[in-house]
Design an enzyme around this catalytic site. Structure first.
Site, PDB file in Angstrom:
ATOM      1  N   SER A 220       0.811  -1.333  -0.151  1.00 29.00           N
ATOM      2  CA  SER A 220      -0.148  -0.001  -0.154  1.00 29.00           C
ATOM      3  C   SER A 220       0.857   1.404  -0.116  1.00 29.00           C
ATOM      4  CB  SER A 220      -0.949  -0.201   0.990  1.00 29.00           C
ATOM      5  OG  SER A 220      -1.747   0.951   1.118  1.00 29.00           O
TER       6      SER A 220
ATOM      7  N   HIS B  36      -7.301  -5.726  -0.900  1.00 29.28           N
ATOM      8  CA  HIS B  36      -6.222  -4.694  -0.632  1.00 29.28           C
ATOM      9  C   HIS B  36      -4.883  -5.415   0.208  1.00 29.28           C
ATOM     10  CE1 HIS B  36      -3.847  -1.138  -1.025  1.00 29.28           C
ATOM     11  NE2 HIS B  36      -3.986  -0.948   0.256  1.00 29.28           N
TER      12      HIS B  36
ATOM     13  N   ASP C 288      -9.579  -4.478  -5.813  1.00 30.93           N
ATOM     14  CA  ASP C 288      -8.961  -3.690  -4.918  1.00 30.93           C
ATOM     15  C   ASP C 288      -9.500  -2.346  -5.003  1.00 30.93           C
ATOM     16  OD1 ASP C 288      -7.407  -2.196  -3.121  1.00 30.93           O
ATOM     17  OD2 ASP C 288      -5.302  -3.111  -3.840  1.00 30.93           O
TER      18      ASP C 288
END
Lengths: 818, 115, 244
Positions: free
Chosen positions: C76, C226, C198
């Protein structure tokens, strides 16, 4: 049992929502309660939606970044607050608990989620949250204000106050585009001094009378809040433009005022703070009161800074005046003093300054900095100020800030000081008292320098005219002299030398030193010199001469305690008789011998009461080729070494130059022994029994003196049987070189001295013309170019040396040798 | 030097006669120049007699040069009379003054101008 | 290998992935300041007002441990943090593995990041809600058991504990960051792991990153959501191993 429940019904109608989803969130089972709360049909959800699809976008992020990882790691998640988006887009605040079920292999199988209606609780929480945010914002504002107040109280100057104030709106209100404008009472305008704009404050000043909003607020002294561009459009169209350009949607214009909060009467506006918001924003009453408080705090700090500035400026001015007065005493001479003044002014006070003195035919000018104002206009104003002796601090027209002040001394206007104040400083008019004081002091200092120059010039001229008198020339002997003035610009000393023929066959040489300096010393020296010439006779001899001088000083008191070394040489027998009255002993070299000091025939200074005045003399036979050196104490006396050491050094140096030609010998000795840096005048005379010839003259930088020089030079050339053509040629070349020195080298120095030395040998005549002025390269003037061309045409070799002033060396081969 | 007259003025035929004498240099050339201009402003012809000049420097040359230039422009004939030898002739020759300007005999030069 | 956790969690998120590499690599795990067991006193608002501050931390770790040929695995937001660090000191990095990277989360003109500006504000509000719930529910428990502070942690959402104030600021920094201009500066080979569905870093963003990172490899994973490192660790490990 009445309390027994049907599990199916319990699941469907439990007081909370149930959801079962696959590990990826896909809904596989949902109860009636959840459907009833959210308004979805079962068929819309099961197999079609993931739980996160039902969440608001913000909660989706939270779901992905917090909920999902947590669940996967710890297997369950508790009391996560999510807004579920219902079928009618309404949002249902919920609290969610989830458990992740795994199969026997430990792989995630399904998620069971329990959803509680949290409308009330969330409402309450939101209230709490809002209260917290409000309290935080208020605290932030108060803290920002406290910070600013702390910075303000520590800010000693208006600029630093502005620097602190300009940061406040951003800190307290998240405002943007903050600018601080300060009222400049001298110029009656508002000047931007601080900005949060990375390009810095605006550069255009706003007249206080302008219709622009900043000026309006400064005049009215009250807070203007412009909530929208439309509102700005109504009242200040220009502000609306600025807002659009800078992306500001609401603007605040706050006057920075003296006096206490709430007082408007008698409060003075010292500046304006402007700031804006990138979104339309209403300021509530607590916020407005913080804004007003900021305006008052800043105003008070500005007021204090103004007093500090004022006091600081006064102190700086007083210091500047004192330092300048002191600094101006340093150089004695006029032009260095004038230069010193303008260089102190620029850039500390002014961006450009010029001193003009009404001295000499063209006047003298020293300037520094720039840009210089229009010369024609300046000349007009200088003429007016010189005429009525009154300062002009401003001017109408293009250059209003250029001031012209008279430089006066004893009621007489000596010249003017013109200047333009450095940008960002107070105007000359606002600094009138200071500038007048400065001009008065400068006038006095420059007048003193002028008087000094004048006296120095008179004394030097007097001294030189006395020393430059014809020294005798004769094939039987040669005299070489050198006079070197003290390195520091001190007044002239009373040293002198002289050589004259008492009879056809009797030569007298003298070196003496009168007590004191300046015009008096030069005058006394002249009197003593004349007295010696008058009193010397074929019969008297040195001892008798000194006795007569003792009587002479009874009438000329200033000559008392003068010292004299005096020698007479009989040119037929080469016998010398000498006597020393309180003077340093002569130094004699004979061919093949070492230098020796003549230590006999010593007695006290002229007119001495304590010293022996029983005058005695001593005879020394000299062989041809002997050299006798007479000198004054400046040649050997050093504060840093004992006098006997000085004698030793002189004897050694003199011995080393025993075989040097006589021309240049005395100068060379002086340079070797005292160099350029010597505190006293040095005077030398060397008598050589033999023939070498040299003419040495120093004249003031005045064209009239060229004719006098020519007269001497013509006589000298003729006496050496130089042919007519060469005589004319040398006279022309020498005149041109001297004229060049006066017109260019001493363009700015009417007190300069030009040295001329001519030497002659059987082969050639050589002339050297030296000035110590500033040569500024070829001027392109036709006239001087013609002069230099003439020199090159009539002389065989010409050399220019412009290292320190200008020395022109010219040589012409004699006709006999051609 | 103040007792010495560097410049005197007379008439010779139709020409204005300017007599220069003594040493002419940087110190007196500008003043002499002004005197001459004042006296010869409306002359039909100008004769400058330099035979009594014992010294002439570049400032003197500058003066004569300007004078000749002005008179030439006005169409006024001019002659400079210098001795066969001497300071003035030397300097003017060194400065390459035009031969047609220089004369050695005053009477003849006056006749030329008159004709 | 350095594993850097993304926003919202701590190094626990690598629990199924990192051990797989312990045999072949030196594995370094850490918590960003404000997360996990990090020293909260080290948080400086100024330093961490943009991602460069976090990138500096990564480089400090590398220097302190004197690491070379680093394989940086970032999830991320840490994917972008790794990119920034590798741009600054490329000589230290061998390869980057970027899981769900996004150079900008908010839509901007033609660029699709997946979120509107208001979404991010709403998300911050969501954080506040959960912060209130967390603090009111948990704080008393922890305070009531001073001898066993870990008890509180065991009772509820014990993993990925973050300081709420710092988390809020980290969220702001993360979701308002725009590092699109930095992508072309990267010289280190990179693997992009793009999940299906996602919502944080949609496929279009993964394609954008792939297009702007020279020499990058994009692997589209079957895993959804995610956090493939949690939801599909086996696939994640296989993809990383396949690359390095």
């Amino acid at each position: 049992m009445p309390w027994e429940e049907d599990p199916g019904d319990l699941y469907e109608h439990a007081p909370c929502g149930y959801l079962t989803t696959l590990p990826d969130g896909t809904i596989v089972r949902v109860n009636e309660t959840f459907l009833a709360w959210t308004g979805y049909e079962r068929s819309e959800l099961v197999g079609r939606k993931r739980f996160r699809d039902l969440l608001s976008p913000g909660d989706k992020i939270y779901h992905e970044t917090h909920y999902a990882p947590l669940l996967s790691m710890q297997g369950d998640v508790h009391e996560v607050a999510f807004d579920v988006v219902c079928a009618d887009r309404r949002r249902l605040p919920t609290l969610v608990n989830s458990v992740l079920g795994r199969d026997p292999a430990g792989h995630p199988r399904a998620i069971r989620t329990m959803v509680f209606d949290a409308t009330e609780r969330r409402g309450y929480e939101k209230e709490l949250l809002k209260a917290r945010r409000t309290a935080e914002a208020s605290e932030l504002r108060v803290r920002a204000l406290q910070q600013v107040v702390a910075e303000l109280s520590a800010a000693p100057s208006a600029a630093e106050v502005a620097g602190a104030v300009v940061r406040a709106p951003a800190a307290a209100f998240d405002a943007a585009f903050c600018n601080v404008w300060l009222v400049d009472p001298d110029r009656d305008q508002l000047t931007a001094v601080a900005s949060t704009d990375p390009d810095g404050p605006a550069r255009d000043d706003i007249p206080c009378s302008s219709s622009r909003p900043i000026a309006e607020v400064a005049r009215r002294g009250d807070l203007h809040v412009v909530p929208t561009i439309a509102a700005a459009e109504e009242r200040f169209p220009e502000l609306a433009d600025t807002m659009r350009r800078t992306g500001i949607r609401s603007a605040v214009l706050l006057p920075l005022t003296t006096g206490f909060a709430g007082e408007t009467i008698g409060a003075e506006v010292l500046g304006v703070l402007s700031f804006g918001f990138t979104e339309e924003r209403e300021l509530d009453e607590p916020e407005l009161s913080v804004v007003r408080l900021l305006g008052h705090q800043a105003g008070q700090a500005l007021d204090r800074a103004r007093l500090y500035d004022d006091a600081g400026r006064r102190e700086a001015r007083a210091m500047f005046l004192a330092e300048t007065t002191r600094a101006l005493e340093e150089p004695y001479r006029l032009m260095p003093r004038a230069r010193n003044l303008v260089e102190r002014l620029v850039p500390a006070i002014a961006e450009w300054a010029a001193v003009r003195l009404q001295i000499g035919p063209a006047g003298l000018l020293a300037d520094a900095g720039g840009p210089a104002p229009d010369q024609v206009r300046l000349a007009e104003r200088v003429a007016i100020v010189v005429a009525n002796g009154k300062a002009e601090f401003t001017d109408v027209g293009a250059d209003p800030d250029c001031a012209v002040l008279p430089l006066t001394a004893g009621g007489k206007v000596l010249g003017t000081l013109a200047l333009r104040m450095a940008p960002g400083r107070r105007t000359a008019a606002a600094e009138a008292a200071f500038l007048s004081d400065l001009a008065d002091r400068a006038g006095l200092a420059l007048e003193n320098a002028r008087l000094y120059e004048q006296e120095r010039a008179i004394a030097r001229t007097l001294q030189r005219s006395l020393l430059a008198g014809d020294l005798p020339s004769d094939p039987r002997f040669a005299v070489e002299t050198h006079y070197q003035a003290a390195a520091q610009d001190l007044e002239v000393g009373g040293d002198w030398f002289d050589a004259f023929l008492i009879t056809q066959d009797k030569l007298a040489v003298v070196v003496g030193d009168v007590v004191g300096r300046g015009i008096d010393a030069a005058t006394t020296m002249g009197q003593l010199r004349s007295a010696i010439r008058a009193l010397a006779s074929a019969e008297a001899g040195p001892a008798r001469l000194l006795e007569r001088l003792d009587r002479f000083v009874d009438r000329v008191e200033s000559a008392r305690m003068a010292t004299v070394a005096y020698a007479e040489v009989d040119l037929t027998t080469n016998e010398m008789t000498y006597a020393c009255a309180g003077h340093l002993p002569p130094l004699l070299t004979e061919p093949g011998g070492s230098p020796r000091y003549l230590l006999d025939a010593r007695s006290g200074a002229i007119g001495s009461r304590a010293g022996s005045t029983a005058r005695i003399e001593h005879r020394v036979p000299l062989s041809p080729g002997s050299r006798l050196l007479l000198y004054t104490d400046g040649l050997i006396e050093r504060r840093t070494r004992p006098i006997d050491k000085g004698f030793e050094v002189l004897a050694r140096t003199y011995a080393g130059r025993r075989d040097s030609p006589l021309p240049g010998l005395t100068k060379g000795l002086a340079q070797t022994l005292v160099g350029g840096d010597h505190p006293d005048d040095v005077c030398l005379l060397c008598l050589s029994l033999g023939t070498e010839e040299r003419l040495e003259r120093s004249i003031g930088a005045d064209p009239v003196q060229i004719a006098l020089l020519r007269k001497d030079l013509r006589g000298w050339l003729v006496s050496h049987d130089v042919d007519d053509d060469s005589t004319q040629a040398v006279l022309l070349a020498c005149s041109e070189a001297v004229a060049n020195a006066i017109e260019h080298g001493y363009r700015n120095d009417p007190f300069g001295i030009v040295d001329v030395t001519a030497t002659i040998s059987a082969a050639a005549i050589e002339v050297e013309v030296t000035d110590r002025g500033n040569w500024k390269g070829p001027t392109g003037e036709v006239s001087r170019g013609r002069g230099l061309r003439l020199i090159r045409q009539v002389m065989d070799q010409v050399n220019f040396d412009r290292r320190d002033g200008t020395t022109v060396t010219m040589r012409r081969t004699r006709r006999e040798a051609r | 030097m103040t007792d010495q007259q560097w410049v005197t003025f007379a008439k010779m035929g139709s020409a204005d006669l300017v007599r220069l004498a003594g040493e002419i240099d940087l110190a007196n050339a500008p003043e002499i120049g002004r005197e001459i201009v004042r006296h010869t402003g409306r002359s039909g012809a100008v004769l400058i007699d330099l035979t009594a000049v014992s010294f002439l420097d570049s400032a003197g040359v500058r003066l004569l040069d300007a004078l000749v230039g002005d008179l030439d422009q006005a169409g006024t004939p001019i002659r400079l009379v210098v001795g066969e030898t001497g300071a003035a002739r030397m300097t003017l020759k060194l400065c390459a003054f035009r031969d047609d300007l220089l004369a050695t005999d005053l009477e003849r030069a006056a006749d030329e101008l008159g004709g | 290998m350095i594993f850097a956790h993304g926003y919202g969690c701590d190094q626990n998120m690598w629990r199924y992935v990192a051990p797989e590499f312990a045999g072949t690599h030196r594995v370094v795990l850490f918590d960003h300041v404000g997360a996990g067991k990090s020293d909260l006193r080290a948080y400086e608002e100024e330093r961490y007002s943009n991602l460069e501050g976090y990138a500096s931390d990564v480089l400090e770790i590398i220097h302190d441990l004197d690491l070379r040929d680093v394989i940086f695995v970032g999830h991320s937001v840490s994917a972008m943090i790794g990119v920034l660090a590798a741009i600054r000191e490329p000589q230290r990095f061998a390869k980057l593995v970027l899981i769900g990277p996004s150079p900008r989360y908010i839509d901007d003109g033609d660029y699709v990041g997946g979120f509107a500006k208001t979404d991010v504000e709403e998300m911050l509000a969501s954080l506040d809600s959960n912060y209130l719930g967390w603090s009111s529910a948990i704080a008393p428990v922890i305070m009531g058991n001073p001898d066993r502070p870990e008890l509180g942690a065991e009772l509820t959402n014990s993993f990925c504990a973050t300081d709420p104030e710092i988390a809020r600021k980290f969220a702001f920094v993360t979701f308002t960051a725009d590092n699109r201009d930095d992508l072309p500066k990267l010289r280190t080979p990179a693997l992009i792991l793009q999940c299906t569905d996602d919502v944080i870093a949609p496929a279009v963003v993964g394609d954008y990153v792939h297009e702007h990172l020279r020499g990058s490899t994009l692997v589209a994973m079957n895993a959804t959501g995610h956090c493939p490192n949690l939801s599909a660790p086996a696939e994640t490990v296989a993809a990383i191993k396949g690359y390095i």
